[in-house]
Scaffold this motif. Structure first.
Motif, PDB file in Angstrom:
ATOM      1  N   ASP A  28       0.800  -1.224   0.000  1.00 34.10           N
ATOM      2  CA  ASP A  28       0.000   0.000   0.000  1.00 34.10           C
ATOM      3  C   ASP A  28       0.833   1.275   0.000  1.00 34.10           C
ATOM      4  N   GLN A  29       2.161   1.141   0.161  1.00 34.97           N
ATOM      5  CA  GLN A  29       3.058   2.291   0.102  1.00 34.97           C
ATOM      6  C   GLN A  29       4.290   1.902  -0.705  1.00 34.97           C
ATOM      7  N   ASP A  30       5.263   2.825  -0.815  1.00 38.21           N
ATOM      8  CA  ASP A  30       6.437   2.528  -1.622  1.00 38.21           C
ATOM      9  C   ASP A  30       7.242   1.390  -0.991  1.00 38.21           C
ATOM     10  N   GLU A  31       7.933   0.651  -1.851  1.00 37.46           N
ATOM     11  CA  GLU A  31       8.588  -0.595  -1.450  1.00 37.46           C
ATOM     12  C   GLU A  31       9.642  -0.416  -0.365  1.00 37.46           C
ATOM     13  N   LEU A 184      -7.316  15.386 -10.783  1.00 36.36           N
ATOM     14  CA  LEU A 184      -7.750  16.494  -9.927  1.00 36.36           C
ATOM     15  C   LEU A 184      -8.261  16.032  -8.572  1.00 36.36           C
ATOM     16  N   VAL A 185      -8.753  14.796  -8.501  1.00 40.45           N
ATOM     17  CA  VAL A 185      -9.307  14.272  -7.246  1.00 40.45           C
ATOM     18  C   VAL A 185      -8.831  12.841  -7.044  1.00 40.45           C
ATOM     19  N   GLY A 186      -8.683  12.448  -5.788  1.00 39.74           N
ATOM     20  CA  GLY A 186      -8.293  11.075  -5.477  1.00 39.74           C
ATOM     21  C   GLY A 186      -8.790  10.672  -4.112  1.00 39.74           C
ATOM     22  N   ALA A 187      -8.652   9.382  -3.798  1.00 41.28           N
ATOM     23  CA  ALA A 187      -9.081   8.856  -2.502  1.00 41.28           C
ATOM     24  C   ALA A 187      -7.994   7.962  -1.937  1.00 41.28           C
ATOM     25  N   LEU A 188      -7.738   8.087  -0.635  1.00 33.03           N
ATOM     26  CA  LEU A 188      -6.655   7.315  -0.045  1.00 33.03           C
ATOM     27  C   LEU A 188      -6.831   7.115   1.454  1.00 33.03           C
ATOM     28  N   ASN A 189      -6.020   6.234   1.976  1.00 33.27           N
ATOM     29  CA  ASN A 189      -5.879   5.929   3.397  1.00 33.27           C
ATOM     30  C   ASN A 189      -5.521   7.203   4.167  1.00 33.27           C
ATOM     31  N   TYR A 190      -6.322   7.551   5.165  1.00 36.00           N
ATOM     32  CA  TYR A 190      -6.085   8.795   5.903  1.00 36.00           C
ATOM     33  C   TYR A 190      -4.756   8.799   6.647  1.00 36.00           C
ATOM     34  N   ALA A 191      -4.333   7.612   7.135  1.00 35.41           N
ATOM     35  CA  ALA A 191      -3.094   7.547   7.906  1.00 35.41           C
ATOM     36  C   ALA A 191      -1.874   7.821   7.034  1.00 35.41           C
ATOM     37  N   VAL A 192      -1.893   7.340   5.787  1.00 33.36           N
ATOM     38  CA  VAL A 192      -0.788   7.606   4.860  1.00 33.36           C
ATOM     39  C   VAL A 192      -0.724   9.100   4.555  1.00 33.36           C
ATOM     40  N   TRP A 193      -1.878   9.728   4.347  1.00 36.35           N
ATOM     41  CA  TRP A 193      -1.919  11.165   4.120  1.00 36.35           C
ATOM     42  C   TRP A 193      -1.317  11.928   5.290  1.00 36.35           C
ATOM     43  N   GLU A 194      -1.753  11.617   6.497  1.00 32.90           N
ATOM     44  CA  GLU A 194      -1.285  12.358   7.666  1.00 32.90           C
ATOM     45  C   GLU A 194       0.205  12.141   7.917  1.00 32.90           C
ATOM     46  N   GLU A 195       0.667  10.933   7.657  1.00 30.86           N
ATOM     47  CA  GLU A 195       2.094  10.649   7.800  1.00 30.86           C
ATOM     48  C   GLU A 195       2.902  11.453   6.779  1.00 30.86           C
ATOM     49  N   ALA A 196       2.415  11.520   5.553  1.00 29.67           N
ATOM     50  CA  ALA A 196       3.115  12.256   4.495  1.00 29.67           C
ATOM     51  C   ALA A 196       3.128  13.753   4.784  1.00 29.67           C
ATOM     52  N   VAL A 202       3.952  16.723   1.424  1.00 24.80           N
ATOM     53  CA  VAL A 202       2.756  17.202   0.749  1.00 24.80           C
ATOM     54  C   VAL A 202       2.723  18.730   0.773  1.00 24.80           C
ATOM     55  N   ASP A 203       2.442  19.331  -0.371  1.00 17.25           N
ATOM     56  CA  ASP A 203       2.255  20.782  -0.438  1.00 17.25           C
ATOM     57  C   ASP A 203       0.760  21.042  -0.277  1.00 17.25           C
ATOM     58  N   THR A 204       0.347  21.344   0.946  1.00 21.82           N
ATOM     59  CA  THR A 204      -1.085  21.518   1.223  1.00 21.82           C
ATOM     60  C   THR A 204      -1.658  22.808   0.644  1.00 21.82           C
ATOM     61  N   LYS A 205      -0.821  23.616   0.018  1.00 22.08           N
ATOM     62  CA  LYS A 205      -1.335  24.772  -0.726  1.00 22.08           C
ATOM     63  C   LYS A 205      -1.798  24.351  -2.115  1.00 22.08           C
TER      64      LYS A 205
END
Length: 284
Positions: A28-31, A184-196, A202-205
């Motif tokens: 589910d993430q990079d190798e 333009l849009v995607g869906a993902l695991n919230y924990a991976v997002w928060e970790e990144a 992640v550029d949240t701008k």
């Protein structure tokens, strides 16, 4: 007689220790991240179980399910959907442990600033007509649950709801594709997002969370039901205890999870029901 009994016990012990207990995990993430995480798990389990334990990487969610079915691995770190699929193929297999956070998991919908979509507490119907990427086709948080809510709120299958649909392969890649504007849009695991985000990746701008799903059960460790026959009575219980008793903060943070707790198959019935409702149980 005592000598023969002791000798027999020793031979059984030597035979058991000579076998390598193998496990895998959905990619589910990079190798490199997965190798680091599960290499540490293998070292920990080898010590706790008193037998050689090896992590075997796979290239896809379907490959993880296949390895479990074919007994190439006896234990796996699955998502909710892949776990349900794998256990259905191996009678007697059980979900034995989950992360504390996996009881109430969730998916984040993210969008590039060019989409013009603002964060909302209600489902963002403005995503209709945009380009959209899921994660892996076998992912619970990256495909199953977001597709369920898309169908529920837009009354359309993804191919009809979006101008273009993709499957990134993993959650890290989903972030990269949306951040680059490829989708333009995607869906993902919230924990991976928060970790990144915490790691400054992640550029949240440019890309940000626009909606989060209701919670659902997700990741879990599943084990084959025949391990006691190979490693001796009580081995499954021993594996379960070892996983639940992981205390190393660095190892837990690598998942990331605060702890592991007991799990059982019944907790994942909602995932199976959802998969059946949108036709994903046979997708592997």
């Amino acid at each position: 007689m005592r000598l023969l009994t002791a000798l027999a016990a020793l031979l059984v012990s030597l035979s058991t220790s000579a076998q390598t207990f193998t496990f895998t995990a959905i990619p589910d993430q990079d190798e490199s991240h997965l190798q680091e995480r599960f290499g540490k798990v293998a070292t920990y389990l080898s010590k706790e179980l008193g037998t050689e334990v090896k992590y075997i990487p796979v290239k896809s969610y379907a490959a993880a399910v296949t390895a479990f079915r074919n007994n190439q691995v006896q234990l796996a770190w699955f998502g909710g959907l892949s776990g349900v699929q794998a256990r259905a193929l191996v009678p007697g297999s059980d979900a034995i442990a989950q992360g504390y956070e996996d009881q109430l998991f969730k998916t984040y919908f993210i969008a590039h600033q060019k989409s013009g979509i603002s964060p909302s507490e209600s489902f963002p119907k403005a995503i209709e007509g945009k380009t959209f990427t899921f994660g892996s086709k076998g992912s619970t948080s990256g495909r199953l649950m977001p597709e369920f809510y898309i169908r529920q709120h837009l009354n359309k299958a993804p191919d009809a709801a979006f101008s273009r649909v993709g499957f990134s392969g993993d959650h890290s890649r989903t972030i990269a594709l949306v951040q680059s504007g490829a989708y333009l849009v995607g869906a993902l695991n919230y924990a991976v997002w928060e970790e990144a985000v915490a790691a400054g990746k992640v550029d949240t701008k440019v890309v940000n969370v626009i909606w989060e799903t209701p919670t659902y059960p997700d990741y879990q460790w599943s084990i084959r039901g025949d391990v006691d026959q190979r490693w001796g009575p009580g081995f499954k219980t021993k594996v379960k205890s070892a996983l639940i008793n992981i205390k190393d903060k660095a190892l837990l943070d690598a998942f990331p999870r605060s702890s592991f707790i007991e799990a059982n198959n019944a907790q994942y019935q909602p995932i199976e029901d959802t998969a059946v409702s949108i036709g994903l149980m046979d997708s592997f």
